[in-house]
Motif scaffolding. Structure first.
Motif, PDB file in Angstrom:
ATOM      1  N   TYR A 122       0.824  -1.195   0.000  1.00  0.00           N
ATOM      2  CA  TYR A 122       0.000   0.000   0.000  1.00  0.00           C
ATOM      3  C   TYR A 122       0.866   1.256   0.000  1.00  0.00           C
ATOM      4  O   TYR A 122       1.778   1.419   0.803  1.00  0.00           O
ATOM      5  CB  TYR A 122      -0.920   0.028   1.225  1.00  0.00           C
ATOM      6  CG  TYR A 122      -1.738   1.297   1.314  1.00  0.00           C
ATOM      7  CD1 TYR A 122      -2.676   1.597   0.329  1.00  0.00           C
ATOM      8  CD2 TYR A 122      -1.542   2.209   2.340  1.00  0.00           C
ATOM      9  CE1 TYR A 122      -3.412   2.766   0.388  1.00  0.00           C
ATOM     10  CE2 TYR A 122      -2.270   3.381   2.410  1.00  0.00           C
ATOM     11  CZ  TYR A 122      -3.210   3.652   1.423  1.00  0.00           C
ATOM     12  OH  TYR A 122      -3.918   4.811   1.481  1.00  0.00           O
ATOM     13  N   GLY A 123       0.588   2.147  -0.957  1.00  0.00           N
ATOM     14  CA  GLY A 123       1.310   3.412  -1.037  1.00  0.00           C
ATOM     15  C   GLY A 123       2.607   3.347  -1.800  1.00  0.00           C
ATOM     16  O   GLY A 123       3.326   4.343  -1.893  1.00  0.00           O
ATOM     17  N   MET A 124       2.923   2.184  -2.402  1.00  0.00           N
ATOM     18  CA  MET A 124       4.160   2.044  -3.161  1.00  0.00           C
ATOM     19  C   MET A 124       3.894   2.175  -4.656  1.00  0.00           C
ATOM     20  O   MET A 124       2.779   1.961  -5.120  1.00  0.00           O
ATOM     21  CB  MET A 124       4.806   0.692  -2.868  1.00  0.00           C
ATOM     22  CG  MET A 124       5.283   0.544  -1.438  1.00  0.00           C
ATOM     23  SD  MET A 124       6.524   1.789  -0.992  1.00  0.00           S
ATOM     24  CE  MET A 124       7.887   1.326  -2.081  1.00  0.00           C
ATOM     25  N   LYS A 125       4.948   2.483  -5.433  1.00  0.00           N
ATOM     26  CA  LYS A 125       4.812   2.606  -6.881  1.00  0.00           C
ATOM     27  C   LYS A 125       4.651   1.243  -7.532  1.00  0.00           C
ATOM     28  O   LYS A 125       5.049   0.219  -6.993  1.00  0.00           O
ATOM     29  CB  LYS A 125       6.037   3.307  -7.475  1.00  0.00           C
ATOM     30  CG  LYS A 125       5.946   4.820  -7.452  1.00  0.00           C
ATOM     31  CD  LYS A 125       6.994   5.458  -8.331  1.00  0.00           C
ATOM     32  CE  LYS A 125       6.800   6.968  -8.407  1.00  0.00           C
ATOM     33  NZ  LYS A 125       7.813   7.617  -9.252  1.00  0.00           N
ATOM     34  N   ALA A 126       4.062   1.257  -8.742  1.00  0.00           N
ATOM     35  CA  ALA A 126       3.888   0.039  -9.518  1.00  0.00           C
ATOM     36  C   ALA A 126       5.228  -0.439 -10.062  1.00  0.00           C
ATOM     37  O   ALA A 126       6.217   0.291 -10.075  1.00  0.00           O
ATOM     38  CB  ALA A 126       2.919   0.295 -10.668  1.00  0.00           C
TER      39      ALA A 126
END
Length: 372
Positions: A122-126
């Motif tokens: 959650y909240g991290m880049k793809a």
């Protein structure tokens, strides 16, 4: 007693595995993310903004910041530029404001975590495999960068994202800072255009304030807050001015939005950027969730190609980087990079007569067959 649960992905020994998470686990995760509010504001778009005591903010949960003393302003704040640019307008501000001594934080809901697919993600880049970009790139030692970026409302496919921003980092290193506007249904649950900040490092990283890292000092602007109004095609243009700059006295990397100081990323979290950066990008980036398949119809910039020009294509103007003395300098050596120019392109120019300085248009509509 009925035990409610959901299926999520979790990181176990470096591998993503599927397992069942109970509602109580998700609630504990939300409790860690959402700090107690002095007061809360519900925006007309449904967002809840919690006004959190500045000394209770998420950044101070980071192990490297346990004894951190919050710096309220940059050491060179008395030299901040005076401008007629309007303060940034966000929808939640129409419903209230956060009192002095607090910072506004967009509340994380259960649905936000479930869309991420994992608690850790959650909240991290793809994943970088699906990223496509159209950017102006400058290599060389610097202490930050700044520019004006036009703001647009665009269509983004489910599970994807489109950003327009400034990126400051180290070539080949994990440390980076990134700020601008974003449309991401996966991250925020809708297609609203929102202000975002992002950092990454060996010491952690995430969007906005979704993990410990960024130290916010401003009580007016919320990361993740919807931006309104936005630019209109062939009509009035709305702009966002972003400046990321190194403070040579206290070593933090500060962020200014529309010439108002928002806060900083402490250098203690950014190993390779403790003293300087050597890479800057300005421009757009799209996450295509099915790289190699039918090309996404997610828009970049305004969704118009650079050839359409002013008031139609997305614009980045007043482009400068900060040299070793923290003086703002126009780039003399740069490259324009479009990973898929038939889908999203970039075209640079110089025009000081209109006050645009170094500027470029970028973006495009993507769509099936655009890269054939």
């Amino acid at each position: 007693m009925l035990l409610l649960s959901v299926i999520c992905l979790v990181l176990i020994d470096g591998t993503m595995e599927e397992r069942t998470l109970t509602i109580s686990e998700i609630r504990r995760h939300l409790k860690r993310l959402n700090k107690p509010a002095v007061t809360s504001i519900k925006g007309e778009d449904g967002d809840i903004i919690d006004c959190v005591d500045i000394y209770m903010q998420p950044a101070l949960d980071h192990p490297l910041l346990k004894n951190h003393t919050i710096q309220k302003r940059p050491s060179n704040s008395n030299r901040q530029k005076i401008t007629s640019l309007k303060p940034l307008e966000q929808l939640w501000q129409k419903s209230g404001s956060c009192p002095e001594g607090t910072i506004p934080i967009r509340r994380t809901q259960k649905a936000d975590v479930l869309r991420a697919g994992s608690l850790e993600g959650y909240g991290m880049k793809a994943a970088s495999a699906g990223l496509e970009s159209a950017v102006m790139k400058v290599n060389g030692i610097n202490h930050g960068a700044a520019a004006y970026i036009t703001i647009w409302s665009i269509i983004v496919e489910p599970g994807e994202s489109s950003t327009s921003s400034i990126f400051v980092g180290r070539e080949g290193k994990p440390d980076l800072l990134n700020c601008g506007w974003i449309v991401s249904s996966k991250l925020y649950g809708d297609n609203a255009t929102r202000l975002y900040g992002y950092f990454d490092s060996v010491n952690g990283g995430c969007y906005d304030l979704k993990c410990p890292g960024f130290v916010q000092t401003n009580n007016q602007i919320a990361f993740g807050g919807a931006l309104s109004p936005v630019s209109t095609y062939n009509g009035e243009q709305r702009v966002l001015h972003v400046k990321i700059h190194k403070d040579l006295t206290n070593d933090h990397w500060w962020l200014d939005i529309n010439f108002i100081t928002i806060g900083y990323w402490p250098s203690s979290l950014l190993n390779s950027m403790a003293d300087e950066s050597d890479l800057v990008h300005w421009g757009g980036q799209v996450y295509n969730s099915v790289p190699g398949g039918v090309h996404t119809s997610t828009l970049m910039g305004s969704g118009s190609f650079p050839s359409e020009g002013f008031n139609k294509s997305s614009l980045v103007a007043g482009i400068v980087f900060l040299d070793k003395l923290n003086s703002e300098m126009p780039p003399s050596k740069y490259s324009m990079v479009a990973t898929r120019p038939k889908c999203y392109d970039i075209s640079g120019k110089t025009d000081y007569t209109k006050g645009l300085g170094y500027f470029f248009y970028y973006g495009g509509p993507g769509g099936p067959g655009c890269d054939e």
